[in-house]
Design a protein around this motif. Structure first.
Motif, PDB file in Angstrom:
ATOM      1  N   ASP A  30       0.836  -1.192   0.000  1.00 47.43           N
ATOM      2  CA  ASP A  30       0.000   0.000   0.000  1.00 47.43           C
ATOM      3  C   ASP A  30       0.882   1.258   0.000  1.00 47.43           C
ATOM      4  O   ASP A  30       1.692   1.445   0.912  1.00 47.43           O
ATOM      5  N   PRO A  31       0.742   2.117  -1.030  1.00 47.44           N
ATOM      6  CA  PRO A  31       1.566   3.322  -1.084  1.00 47.44           C
ATOM      7  C   PRO A  31       1.441   4.224   0.141  1.00 47.44           C
ATOM      8  O   PRO A  31       2.409   4.867   0.536  1.00 47.44           O
ATOM      9  N   ALA A  32       0.263   4.252   0.770  1.00 47.12           N
ATOM     10  CA  ALA A  32       0.108   5.069   1.984  1.00 47.12           C
ATOM     11  C   ALA A  32       0.964   4.516   3.109  1.00 47.12           C
ATOM     12  O   ALA A  32       1.594   5.276   3.857  1.00 47.12           O
ATOM     13  N   ALA A  33       1.013   3.192   3.230  1.00 45.59           N
ATOM     14  CA  ALA A  33       1.858   2.575   4.261  1.00 45.59           C
ATOM     15  C   ALA A  33       3.335   2.809   3.946  1.00 45.59           C
ATOM     16  O   ALA A  33       4.136   3.042   4.853  1.00 45.59           O
ATOM     17  N   VAL A  34       3.681   2.767   2.669  1.00 40.92           N
ATOM     18  CA  VAL A  34       5.074   3.008   2.272  1.00 40.92           C
ATOM     19  C   VAL A  34       5.452   4.463   2.559  1.00 40.92           C
ATOM     20  O   VAL A  34       6.529   4.731   3.098  1.00 40.92           O
ATOM     21  N   ALA A  35       4.560   5.400   2.247  1.00 42.78           N
ATOM     22  CA  ALA A  35       4.833   6.813   2.525  1.00 42.78           C
ATOM     23  C   ALA A  35       4.975   7.055   4.025  1.00 42.78           C
ATOM     24  O   ALA A  35       5.837   7.826   4.449  1.00 42.78           O
ATOM     25  N   ALA A  36       4.154   6.377   4.821  1.00 43.06           N
ATOM     26  CA  ALA A  36       4.242   6.534   6.275  1.00 43.06           C
ATOM     27  C   ALA A  36       5.554   5.969   6.808  1.00 43.06           C
ATOM     28  O   ALA A  36       6.163   6.553   7.711  1.00 43.06           O
ATOM     29  N   ALA A  37       6.004   4.862   6.244  1.00 40.21           N
ATOM     30  CA  ALA A  37       7.252   4.243   6.697  1.00 40.21           C
ATOM     31  C   ALA A  37       8.488   4.932   6.122  1.00 40.21           C
ATOM     32  O   ALA A  37       9.565   4.871   6.716  1.00 40.21           O
ATOM     33  N   HIS A  38       8.330   5.562   4.962  1.00 43.51           N
ATOM     34  CA  HIS A  38       9.447   6.217   4.263  1.00 43.51           C
ATOM     35  C   HIS A  38       8.993   7.600   3.787  1.00 43.51           C
ATOM     36  O   HIS A  38       8.890   7.852   2.577  1.00 43.51           O
ATOM     37  N   PRO A  39       8.737   8.530   4.702  1.00 41.17           N
ATOM     38  CA  PRO A  39       8.169   9.822   4.315  1.00 41.17           C
ATOM     39  C   PRO A  39       9.065  10.688   3.439  1.00 41.17           C
ATOM     40  O   PRO A  39       8.583  11.623   2.803  1.00 41.17           O
ATOM     41  N   THR A  40      10.344  10.377   3.366  1.00 44.43           N
ATOM     42  CA  THR A  40      11.229  11.162   2.506  1.00 44.43           C
ATOM     43  C   THR A  40      11.297  10.613   1.087  1.00 44.43           C
ATOM     44  O   THR A  40      11.939  11.221   0.228  1.00 44.43           O
ATOM     45  N   ALA A  41      10.634   9.495   0.825  1.00 47.84           N
ATOM     46  CA  ALA A  41      10.677   8.857  -0.500  1.00 47.84           C
ATOM     47  C   ALA A  41       9.636   9.484  -1.420  1.00 47.84           C
ATOM     48  O   ALA A  41       8.449   9.169  -1.348  1.00 47.84           O
ATOM     49  N   SER A  42      10.059  10.347  -2.317  1.00 42.59           N
ATOM     50  CA  SER A  42       9.141  10.999  -3.253  1.00 42.59           C
ATOM     51  C   SER A  42       8.357   9.988  -4.078  1.00 42.59           C
ATOM     52  O   SER A  42       7.211  10.253  -4.457  1.00 42.59           O
ATOM     53  N   ILE A  43       8.950   8.857  -4.354  1.00 40.73           N
ATOM     54  CA  ILE A  43       8.280   7.871  -5.182  1.00 40.73           C
ATOM     55  C   ILE A  43       6.973   7.408  -4.542  1.00 40.73           C
ATOM     56  O   ILE A  43       5.973   7.200  -5.239  1.00 40.73           O
ATOM     57  N   ALA A  44       6.927   7.269  -3.231  1.00 38.51           N
ATOM     58  CA  ALA A  44       5.688   6.860  -2.558  1.00 38.51           C
ATOM     59  C   ALA A  44       4.620   7.944  -2.716  1.00 38.51           C
ATOM     60  O   ALA A  44       3.450   7.645  -2.971  1.00 38.51           O
ATOM     61  N   TRP A  45       5.012   9.189  -2.579  1.00 41.05           N
ATOM     62  CA  TRP A  45       4.072  10.298  -2.746  1.00 41.05           C
ATOM     63  C   TRP A  45       3.603  10.391  -4.192  1.00 41.05           C
ATOM     64  O   TRP A  45       2.443  10.745  -4.448  1.00 41.05           O
ATOM     65  N   ALA A  46       4.486  10.069  -5.128  1.00 40.65           N
ATOM     66  CA  ALA A  46       4.091  10.068  -6.542  1.00 40.65           C
ATOM     67  C   ALA A  46       3.015   9.018  -6.796  1.00 40.65           C
ATOM     68  O   ALA A  46       2.021   9.286  -7.479  1.00 40.65           O
ATOM     69  N   TYR A  47       3.199   7.821  -6.237  1.00 37.86           N
ATOM     70  CA  TYR A  47       2.179   6.774  -6.390  1.00 37.86           C
ATOM     71  C   TYR A  47       0.842   7.267  -5.847  1.00 37.86           C
ATOM     72  O   TYR A  47      -0.210   7.066  -6.482  1.00 37.86           O
ATOM     73  N   LEU A  48       0.858   7.873  -4.659  1.00 36.19           N
ATOM     74  CA  LEU A  48      -0.376   8.358  -4.042  1.00 36.19           C
ATOM     75  C   LEU A  48      -1.020   9.465  -4.881  1.00 36.19           C
ATOM     76  O   LEU A  48      -2.250   9.464  -5.087  1.00 36.19           O
ATOM     77  N   ALA A  49      -0.219  10.396  -5.372  1.00 41.34           N
ATOM     78  CA  ALA A  49      -0.743  11.503  -6.174  1.00 41.34           C
ATOM     79  C   ALA A  49      -1.341  10.990  -7.476  1.00 41.34           C
ATOM     80  O   ALA A  49      -2.444  11.406  -7.871  1.00 41.34           O
ATOM     81  N   GLU A  50      -0.635  10.106  -8.139  1.00 42.98           N
ATOM     82  CA  GLU A  50      -1.127   9.587  -9.421  1.00 42.98           C
ATOM     83  C   GLU A  50      -2.406   8.770  -9.237  1.00 42.98           C
ATOM     84  O   GLU A  50      -3.333   8.870 -10.050  1.00 42.98           O
ATOM     85  N   ALA A  51      -2.481   7.985  -8.176  1.00 44.25           N
ATOM     86  CA  ALA A  51      -3.699   7.210  -7.905  1.00 44.25           C
ATOM     87  C   ALA A  51      -4.865   8.154  -7.615  1.00 44.25           C
ATOM     88  O   ALA A  51      -5.996   7.923  -8.071  1.00 44.25           O
ATOM     89  N   SER A  52      -4.608   9.214  -6.877  1.00 47.28           N
ATOM     90  CA  SER A  52      -5.657  10.181  -6.570  1.00 47.28           C
ATOM     91  C   SER A  52      -6.132  10.894  -7.828  1.00 47.28           C
ATOM     92  O   SER A  52      -7.339  11.118  -8.009  1.00 47.28           O
TER      93      SER A  52
END
Length: 138
Positions: A30-52
């Motif tokens: 889950d990209p949200a779980a990945v972003a929470a575990a790795h908040p500095t990883a832009s790639i996780a935020w990109a996944y979340l933004a693109e899905a949204s």
């Protein structure tokens, strides 16, 4: 010479990436779980933004993209970027940041924020003239 042929320009900035976050995303975590575990990883935020964006959640996409964009700026600066110069799309770890910029551009355009949209397009062009096309932003 830089990757874009400017003899006097700065060398390309190549981010180190986040192997754990990237691996988790490639393993369909889950990209949200990945972003929470790795908040500095832009790639996780990109996944979340693109899905949204894909779900029609423009404001949520804007927020996720802006978060990933700022996290990416922090990483770029830590790796020698001075606010200008090449950030090649061809270097996989740079793509999280560039994808966030593209998602920010798309969401800004969707809400009528034309100045932000233009700034994002300019940034993509400055980072890598091929990035906007590769990311579907025009």
């Amino acid at each position: 010479m830089t990757s874009f042929g400017d003899l006097l320009g700065p060398q390309p900035t190549l981010l180190p990436g986040d192997d754990e976050a990237e691996s988790a995303l490639l393993n369909n975590e889950d990209p949200a779980a990945v972003a929470a575990a790795h908040p500095t990883a832009s790639i996780a935020w990109a996944y979340l933004a693109e899905a949204s964006l894909g779900a029609g959640e423009t404001i949520t996409a804007y927020a996720f993209a802006r978060t990933g964009y700022h996290r990416g700026l922090d990483q770029l600066r830590r790796n020698g970027w001075k606010g200008f110069g090449p950030v090649p799309y061809s270097h996989e770890p740079n793509r999280g940041f560039l994808r966030c910029v593209a998602a920010l551009a798309k969401s800004a355009k969707a809400i009528g924020e034309s100045d932000e949209y233009a700034r994002c397009l300019d940034l993509l062009e400055d980072c890598d003239p091929r990035a906007a096309e590769a990311l579907g932003v025009s």
